[in-house]
Design a protein around this motif. Structure first.
Motif, mmCIF file in Angstrom:
data_model
loop_
_atom_site.group_PDB
_atom_site.id
_atom_site.type_symbol
_atom_site.label_atom_id
_atom_site.label_comp_id
_atom_site.label_asym_id
_atom_site.label_seq_id
_atom_site.Cartn_x
_atom_site.Cartn_y
_atom_site.Cartn_z
ATOM 1 N N ALA A 11 42.430 48.786 28.263
ATOM 2 C CA ALA A 11 42.533 47.332 28.080
ATOM 3 C C ALA A 11 41.993 46.592 29.298
ATOM 4 O O ALA A 11 41.305 45.569 29.169
ATOM 5 N N THR A 12 42.270 47.095 30.489
ATOM 6 C CA THR A 12 41.741 46.473 31.703
ATOM 7 C C THR A 12 40.224 46.493 31.715
ATOM 8 O O THR A 12 39.564 45.499 32.049
ATOM 9 N N ALA A 13 39.649 47.644 31.333
ATOM 10 C CA ALA A 13 38.186 47.759 31.321
ATOM 11 C C ALA A 13 37.565 46.816 30.290
ATOM 12 O O ALA A 13 36.561 46.137 30.573
ATOM 13 N N LEU A 14 38.134 46.751 29.090
ATOM 14 C CA LEU A 14 37.580 45.883 28.047
ATOM 15 C C LEU A 14 37.686 44.413 28.432
ATOM 16 O O LEU A 14 36.731 43.637 28.251
ATOM 17 N N LEU A 15 38.835 44.013 28.972
ATOM 18 C CA LEU A 15 38.998 42.617 29.377
ATOM 19 C C LEU A 15 38.070 42.260 30.535
ATOM 20 O O LEU A 15 37.560 41.139 30.609
ATOM 21 N N SER A 16 37.830 43.206 31.433
ATOM 22 C CA SER A 16 36.880 42.956 32.524
ATOM 23 C C SER A 16 35.491 42.697 31.978
ATOM 24 O O SER A 16 34.782 41.783 32.425
ATOM 25 N N ALA A 17 35.077 43.499 30.990
ATOM 26 C CA ALA A 17 33.741 43.319 30.416
ATOM 27 C C ALA A 17 33.628 42.012 29.649
ATOM 28 O O ALA A 17 32.580 41.361 29.668
ATOM 29 N N LEU A 18 34.705 41.597 28.968
ATOM 30 C CA LEU A 18 34.637 40.409 28.127
ATOM 31 C C LEU A 18 34.833 39.108 28.900
ATOM 32 O O LEU A 18 34.171 38.105 28.606
ATOM 33 N N LEU A 19 35.719 39.115 29.891
ATOM 34 C CA LEU A 19 36.132 37.864 30.521
ATOM 35 C C LEU A 19 35.433 37.568 31.838
ATOM 36 O O LEU A 19 35.372 36.407 32.246
ATOM 37 N N PHE A 20 34.949 38.588 32.521
ATOM 38 C CA PHE A 20 34.255 38.336 33.778
ATOM 39 C C PHE A 20 32.778 38.076 33.524
ATOM 40 O O PHE A 20 32.241 38.399 32.478
ATOM 41 N N GLY A 21 32.134 37.530 34.518
ATOM 42 C CA GLY A 21 30.696 37.290 34.410
ATOM 43 C C GLY A 21 30.326 35.830 34.382
ATOM 44 O O GLY A 21 29.244 35.442 34.818
ATOM 45 N N GLY A 22 31.209 34.959 33.882
ATOM 46 C CA GLY A 22 30.899 33.535 33.815
ATOM 47 C C GLY A 22 31.599 32.698 34.852
ATOM 48 O O GLY A 22 31.433 31.484 34.880
ATOM 49 N N GLY A 23 32.400 33.321 35.704
ATOM 50 C CA GLY A 23 33.160 32.589 36.698
ATOM 51 C C GLY A 23 34.539 33.186 36.846
ATOM 52 O O GLY A 23 34.904 34.150 36.157
ATOM 53 N N GLY A 25 38.759 32.409 37.202
ATOM 54 C CA GLY A 25 39.830 31.465 36.916
ATOM 55 C C GLY A 25 41.032 32.251 36.429
ATOM 56 O O GLY A 25 41.460 33.219 37.067
ATOM 57 N N LEU A 26 41.557 31.848 35.284
ATOM 58 C CA LEU A 26 42.689 32.572 34.702
ATOM 59 C C LEU A 26 42.323 33.991 34.273
ATOM 60 O O LEU A 26 43.213 34.818 34.060
ATOM 61 N N ASN A 27 41.020 34.278 34.143
ATOM 62 C CA ASN A 27 40.627 35.635 33.739
ATOM 63 C C ASN A 27 41.094 36.684 34.739
ATOM 64 O O ASN A 27 41.371 37.829 34.369
ATOM 65 N N LEU A 64 48.562 34.923 44.742
ATOM 66 C CA LEU A 64 47.246 34.667 45.350
ATOM 67 C C LEU A 64 46.176 34.486 44.291
ATOM 68 O O LEU A 64 45.191 33.768 44.512
ATOM 69 N N LEU A 65 46.341 35.109 43.134
ATOM 70 C CA LEU A 65 45.354 34.942 42.060
ATOM 71 C C LEU A 65 45.434 33.562 41.425
ATOM 72 O O LEU A 65 44.573 33.213 40.608
ATOM 73 N N ALA A 66 46.447 32.772 41.782
ATOM 74 C CA ALA A 66 46.500 31.391 41.304
ATOM 75 C C ALA A 66 45.469 30.512 42.000
ATOM 76 O O ALA A 66 45.111 29.450 41.479
ATOM 77 N N VAL A 67 44.989 30.937 43.172
ATOM 78 C CA VAL A 67 44.020 30.116 43.912
ATOM 79 C C VAL A 67 42.731 29.924 43.118
ATOM 80 O O VAL A 67 42.281 28.788 42.925
ATOM 81 N N PRO A 68 42.073 30.992 42.623
ATOM 82 C CA PRO A 68 40.861 30.757 41.824
ATOM 83 C C PRO A 68 41.132 30.042 40.512
ATOM 84 O O PRO A 68 40.229 29.414 39.957
ATOM 85 N N ALA A 69 42.357 30.128 39.993
ATOM 86 C CA ALA A 69 42.672 29.414 38.756
ATOM 87 C C ALA A 69 42.835 27.919 38.998
ATOM 88 O O ALA A 69 42.630 27.122 38.076
ATOM 89 N N LEU A 70 43.178 27.527 40.222
ATOM 90 C CA LEU A 70 43.437 26.123 40.519
ATOM 91 C C LEU A 70 42.315 25.461 41.299
ATOM 92 O O LEU A 70 42.084 24.255 41.154
ATOM 93 N N PRO A 441 33.495 29.207 29.821
ATOM 94 C CA PRO A 441 34.693 29.290 28.968
ATOM 95 C C PRO A 441 35.952 28.864 29.721
ATOM 96 O O PRO A 441 35.986 28.830 30.954
ATOM 97 N N TRP A 442 37.004 28.566 28.976
ATOM 98 C CA TRP A 442 38.240 28.047 29.566
ATOM 99 C C TRP A 442 38.857 29.003 30.564
ATOM 100 O O TRP A 442 39.433 28.572 31.563
ATOM 101 N N TYR A 443 38.763 30.303 30.306
ATOM 102 C CA TYR A 443 39.419 31.266 31.181
ATOM 103 C C TYR A 443 38.673 31.455 32.503
ATOM 104 O O TYR A 443 39.192 32.116 33.412
ATOM 105 N N ALA A 444 37.458 30.921 32.616
ATOM 106 C CA ALA A 444 36.683 31.008 33.851
ATOM 107 C C ALA A 444 36.512 29.645 34.512
ATOM 108 O O ALA A 444 35.671 29.481 35.397
ATOM 109 N N THR A 445 37.282 28.670 34.091
ATOM 110 C CA THR A 445 37.204 27.315 34.625
ATOM 111 C C THR A 445 38.481 26.999 35.385
ATOM 112 O O THR A 445 39.583 27.207 34.870
ATOM 113 N N SER A 446 38.337 26.505 36.600
ATOM 114 C CA SER A 446 39.504 26.171 37.403
ATOM 115 C C SER A 446 40.033 24.791 37.021
ATOM 116 O O SER A 446 39.335 23.973 36.417
#
Length: 501
Positions: A11-23, A25-27, A64-70, A441-446
């Motif tokens: 699941a970690t590998a699949l989510l990395s491939a799908l959600l990363f790459g555009g920025g 944030g919450l990803n 600390l991962l809240a920093v890129p989300a905000l 996408p929303w998950y890559a937008t702060s």
């Protein structure tokens, strides 16, 4: 390796491939959740218990991962991610001593190789033991995916609003991005394997024995430090007399202008603080420790040195404050000032260890570093830079618009309060960068990006009718340079170059 661990890694590998790459944030948080579950499943299978400090490091890493989300600025985001990885390593390895705190991140790298073999062996064992169950699982997943694709496509074609909703929720994956997505998949896969393997079999860094140095005689150990204390005391006496004596005192004592004195020596004082920490570490290694009198001598000499070093820290921060007051705040200046503040906190923790014992000092320093990174990121340094320069502009009428135009979306609320044409000149480049990221996408937008877009959409920016006339930095005039006519502070028509400390 248990089946839940394998599924969490996948699941970690699949989510990395799908959600990363555009920025980012919450990803980051979304991908971190299955990685944490993989570590938890692996630790439970290895009969490792969750300890209080494990929770401290884990919660700190997630915070600390809240920093890129905000926040939008890339440099606090980078520092927050690196700090989160370090806290992850501390949570997985455990331990309380200096070796665990210093070398825990190395254990994550070491686990990549051994973890790959471990995961492959576990996968083969699970496959051999459950061949009869794989067929129904694959068929069930295939039917579910087929139904979602078919009916999702039909509903998207029937209603444009539903199509927009699906487009905003689903990652944008194309064949052209296949190599990049594959790289992200492998990054998530091996990262999750490393985390799970470390949780199951961490390296025991606390078993590494660091022997103290040979104790020196009292005179041999104390005399150099006493001389150093006298030097610090003399320097601090001059600082207290000059820096807090006002502008006329600066001129009479040094012959320099206000801004020259403020700029002079900050980096030297920062280096002096760092070297003092090294001196304290070496002094403790060779400190006399035969009886109670030796321990009292060590605490007295090093305690005085720590107190005097705190005055040096205050002097460096005062210089930076004077320089910012004269020339404005920049990213570099706020970063080094934040580092100096943290070094002062380190000195205070060392003093506390001298009084109450040093057993918790390694963990306390790690907590202070992580908390400082979190506070620095959440405080939004780009917004602080914009606010301070806006205040300076309102007070003195001076501002470096081309520099402020290079800030991130975090600075938009402050820059929006500038009068025209400075507002337009400061915001049009930021608006252009945000416009280029409209399809993010929303998950890559702060949160800062979303807020800045809403603010700019409400008030707008005229990109064409305003002539900003950006001046060349090489032609700027520094009235504080040697040979320039003397003038009172803040009378300069232009700012000093922003790459100065």
């Amino acid at each position: 390796m248990t089946a839940p661990t394998l599924w969490a890694i996948l699941a970690t590998a699949l989510l990395s491939a799908l959600l990363f790459g555009g920025g980012l944030g919450l990803n980051l948080v979304i991908v971190a959740v299955p990685a944490i579950l993989a570590a938890a499943f692996a630790a439970r299978a290895a009969d490792r218990r969750i300890r209080p400090w494990t929770l401290v490091w884990a919660v700190g890493g997630l915070a600390l991962l809240a920093v890129p989300a905000l926040r939008d600025a890339g440099w606090p985001t980078f520092l927050a991610i690196v700090s989160a990885l370090v806290l992850t390593a501390l949570a997985l390895h455990g331990g309380r001593g200096w070796p665990s705190v210093l070398f825990a991140p190395v254990g994550l790298i070491d686990s990549v190789g051994s973890g790959t073999t471990w995961a492959w062996r576990g996968l083969r064992e699970r496959a051999d033991g459950s061949r009869g169950r794989w067929g129904p699982v694959v068929r069930t997943v295939g039917v579910a995916v087929a139904l979602l694709v078919v009916f999702g496509a039909l509903f998207a074609g029937a209603d444009a609003a539903f199509a927009d909703l699906l487009g905003s929720l689903m990652p944008d994956v194309s064949l052209e991005q296949a190599p990049w997505r594959l790289s992200l998949f492998l990054l998530g896969l091996f990262g999750a394997i490393s985390v799970a393997r470390t949780a199951a079999a961490p390296l025991r860094w606390d078993r590494m024995v660091i022997r103290p140095g040979r104790a020196r005689a009292r005179l041999e150990w104390a005399l150099p430090l006493i001389v150093l204390n006298l030097l610090f005391a003399a320097f601090n006496a001059v600082q207290l007399a000059v820096l807090f004596g006002g502008y006329d005192k600066v001129l009479s004592e040094t012959g320099l202008t206000y801004a020259e004195y403020a700029r002079q020596g900050f980096w030297q004082l920062l280096m002096a603080t760092l070297l003092t920490l090294a001196v304290i570490g070496l002094a403790l290694r060779w400190a006399p420790r035969a009886d109670a009198r030796d321990r009292t001598l060590v605490r007295a000499v090093l305690g005085i040195l720590c107190v005097l070093t705190l005055v040096v820290v205050a002097s460096a921060l005062r210089r930076m404050d004077l320089y910012v007051d004269a020339y404005g705040l920049t990213r570099l200046r706020i970063s080094v000032a934040a580092m100096e503040i943290w070094l002062g906190l380190v000195i205070v923790l060392i003093m506390a260890a001298g009084i109450f014992g040093a057993r918790l000092l390694p963990r306390a320093l790690a907590v202070s570093a992580a908390a400082s990174m979190l506070a620095f990121g959440l405080a939004s340094p780009d917004a602080i830079v914009a606010e301070r320069n806006l205040e300076r502009f309102n007070r003195l009428g001076k501002i470096d618009v081309p520099y402020l135009a290079g800030l991130s979306a975090d600075a938009v609320p402050a820059l929006d309060r500038l009068p025209e044409p400075q507002r337009t000149c400061a915001l049009r480049d930021i608006e252009a960068r945000l416009g280029d990221e409209d399809d993010t996408p929303w998950y890559a937008t702060s949160w800062s990006q979303a807020r800045a877009r809403a603010l700019l959409a409400e008030r707008g920016v005229d990109r064409f009718s305003v002539d900003c006339g950006e001046p060349s930095r090489e032609e700027e005039y520094d009235p504080y340079a040697k040979g320039a006519p003397h003038s009172a502070p803040h009378s300069a028509p232009y700012d000093a170059p922003y790459d100065a400390p």
